[in-house]
Write a protein that holds these residues in place. Sequence first.
Motif, PDB file in Angstrom:
ATOM      1  N   PHE A   1       0.712  -1.239  -0.076  1.00 57.95           N
ATOM      2  CA  PHE A   1      -0.004   0.014   0.076  1.00 57.95           C
ATOM      3  C   PHE A   1       0.895   1.206  -0.111  1.00 57.95           C
ATOM      4  O   PHE A   1       0.676   2.199  -0.792  1.00 57.95           O
ATOM      5  CB  PHE A   1      -0.939   0.097   1.208  1.00 57.95           C
ATOM      6  CG  PHE A   1      -2.109  -1.061   1.323  1.00 57.95           C
ATOM      7  CD1 PHE A   1      -2.405  -1.549   0.046  1.00 57.95           C
ATOM      8  CD2 PHE A   1      -2.609  -1.576   2.323  1.00 57.95           C
ATOM      9  CE1 PHE A   1      -3.204  -2.931   0.034  1.00 57.95           C
ATOM     10  CE2 PHE A   1      -3.449  -2.630   2.438  1.00 57.95           C
ATOM     11  CZ  PHE A   1      -3.827  -3.244   1.378  1.00 57.95           C
ATOM     12  N   LYS A   2       1.775   1.175   0.908  1.00 58.19           N
ATOM     13  CA  LYS A   2       2.890   2.495   0.783  1.00 58.19           C
ATOM     14  C   LYS A   2       3.321   2.668  -0.435  1.00 58.19           C
ATOM     15  O   LYS A   2       3.399   3.816  -0.948  1.00 58.19           O
ATOM     16  CB  LYS A   2       3.829   2.181   2.033  1.00 58.19           C
ATOM     17  CG  LYS A   2       4.801   3.475   2.019  1.00 58.19           C
ATOM     18  CD  LYS A   2       5.898   3.032   3.106  1.00 58.19           C
ATOM     19  CE  LYS A   2       6.729   4.201   3.308  1.00 58.19           C
ATOM     20  NZ  LYS A   2       7.473   4.510   1.957  1.00 58.19           N
ATOM     21  N   SER A   3       3.904   1.519  -0.926  1.00 59.36           N
ATOM     22  CA  SER A   3       4.636   1.923  -2.497  1.00 59.36           C
ATOM     23  C   SER A   3       3.588   2.214  -3.230  1.00 59.36           C
ATOM     24  O   SER A   3       3.956   3.248  -4.123  1.00 59.36           O
ATOM     25  CB  SER A   3       5.286   0.458  -2.943  1.00 59.36           C
ATOM     26  OG  SER A   3       5.775   0.390  -4.125  1.00 59.36           O
ATOM     27  N   ALA A   4       2.553   1.627  -3.504  1.00 59.36           N
ATOM     28  CA  ALA A   4       1.455   2.276  -4.215  1.00 59.36           C
ATOM     29  C   ALA A   4       1.084   3.833  -3.966  1.00 59.36           C
ATOM     30  O   ALA A   4       0.899   4.417  -4.902  1.00 59.36           O
ATOM     31  CB  ALA A   4       0.116   1.466  -4.313  1.00 59.36           C
ATOM     32  N   LEU A   5       0.968   4.081  -2.810  1.00 53.94           N
ATOM     33  CA  LEU A   5       0.499   5.461  -2.672  1.00 53.94           C
ATOM     34  C   LEU A   5       1.485   6.411  -2.913  1.00 53.94           C
ATOM     35  O   LEU A   5       1.291   7.708  -3.175  1.00 53.94           O
ATOM     36  CB  LEU A   5      -0.173   5.683  -1.173  1.00 53.94           C
ATOM     37  CG  LEU A   5      -1.625   5.080  -0.802  1.00 53.94           C
ATOM     38  CD1 LEU A   5      -1.493   5.346   0.731  1.00 53.94           C
ATOM     39  CD2 LEU A   5      -2.476   5.936  -1.537  1.00 53.94           C
ATOM     40  N   ASP A   6       2.842   6.033  -2.872  1.00 53.02           N
ATOM     41  CA  ASP A   6       4.083   6.866  -2.944  1.00 53.02           C
ATOM     42  C   ASP A   6       3.720   7.168  -4.725  1.00 53.02           C
ATOM     43  O   ASP A   6       4.413   8.299  -4.982  1.00 53.02           O
ATOM     44  CB  ASP A   6       5.168   6.226  -3.021  1.00 53.02           C
ATOM     45  CG  ASP A   6       6.032   6.317  -1.446  1.00 53.02           C
ATOM     46  OD1 ASP A   6       5.400   7.280  -0.851  1.00 53.02           O
ATOM     47  OD2 ASP A   6       6.504   5.142  -1.067  1.00 53.02           O
TER      48      ASP A   6
END
Length: 467
Positions: A290-295
Amino acid sequence: MKAKKALSDGELIKNCAIKMAEAFNENKVGNKFQTVPLSKQTVTRRLEDISNQISNNVKDIIANCSYFSIALDESTDVSDTNQLLIFVRAIKEDFTIFEELLKVCSLHSTTRVTDGAKSMTGTISGFVGFLRQNQITVPTLHCIIHQEALCAKSIKLSTTMATVTKITNLIRGGNRSLTHRKFLTLLEEMDSAYGDLLLHTEVRWLSRGKCLVRFFELRHEIATFLREEVTNSAELQNDLEDVEFLRNLAFLTDITQHLNVLNLQLQGKKQTICQMVGFVDSFRKKLHLFKSALDKNNLLHFPCCRKLSEEEEGLEFRDYTEIIEDLSSEFDRRFNDFESFRPDISLFSNPIHCDIESQPGHLQLELCELQCDPSLNTSQVTGIDFWKLLSPERYPLLRNWALKLCSVFASTYICETAFSSLKHVKSKNRNRLSDVVLSHILRVATSQLEVDFMSLVSSFMKPQCSH
């Protein structure tokens, strides 16, 4: 008693049976029903007999099992009495698992041993502290589901949730029946996909996510209703038109839904600690995803955020990566006590391909045998079903090790389900049940053991007839 009905319902059932026999002109059968004792007092005595038989069976299971563990949880009943439930999980040599109520403790004068974190796991006055003071050394765990729920509460969007709760209560609170009816009418007129808002209850694990999803989907209808029907709601109307509030709402809805999926996976009886830790590990990997996608402002895994971004062009969600990081850190911190089980979980999940030299010395020789056993290498079963295949003669140490691991209670889910029964049994209309009777009812209501009614009947020298 499985249906948790009132003890006095026996007389009602008896009268119904008599009337039914009379309706079929079976007067002899009706006369026999007349002799059946089903008064409240008699039903209470029979309940005690059934409960005592189950209790004796549970004691026999514990005495003859390979290993057992206990789960404790506490809640307050309708009469403000703290009820401590103690369940036992016992495993037999053939990997048959029993989860049964061991005891109900009504804490009238103290609440020192309670559920939660510090009061249960505290080293001084908590339950774990009592064990250590009495030189009892056993592995202890804080319920994995409770910890997941506490992690969910760490999300720093409480103001958004408070606004959602305030608006929901404004529309369908306890004394808002007219307002609520008007809102339902509006939804019908607007041909809404949903028929109503949902209330949020803190003690229910999944209610927050369900409430948020419904609120987000009805946000336009709610804004229209506040504007047309609710006076003095200008501030709330502004919130529903504020892009920042809607961004927070969309993100909170999506991340809470992901947490709800995890919560549902963790629920259920007779799950092993390996399964539950596996679900948590999977979610922790998802958080990194999720963090990688939101970045990259990729909203593939955030449907509400994606929907909002389609309505508001150029909307960014990159700044929510900080909340994802904090949530990930909270999971790392709270589930630290499960790390001591990590080597065991790894071996249990993948015994065929594990590194033998890194395993406990007393298991290494049998692991060599196991990894070279053709029948086990080609087996398609996994988890506890795999360990059932091991021959007790050839793999006694490995079987014993697996039995010990499978006996561990990783959550107090079974206690939570029993509390649901408790609230049904001891309600505002039945709040004078004695502690003893309440204990008997809960034992019968929650037990999965078969009751031998023939042995109970034969234990009485002469049947008692109703006069």
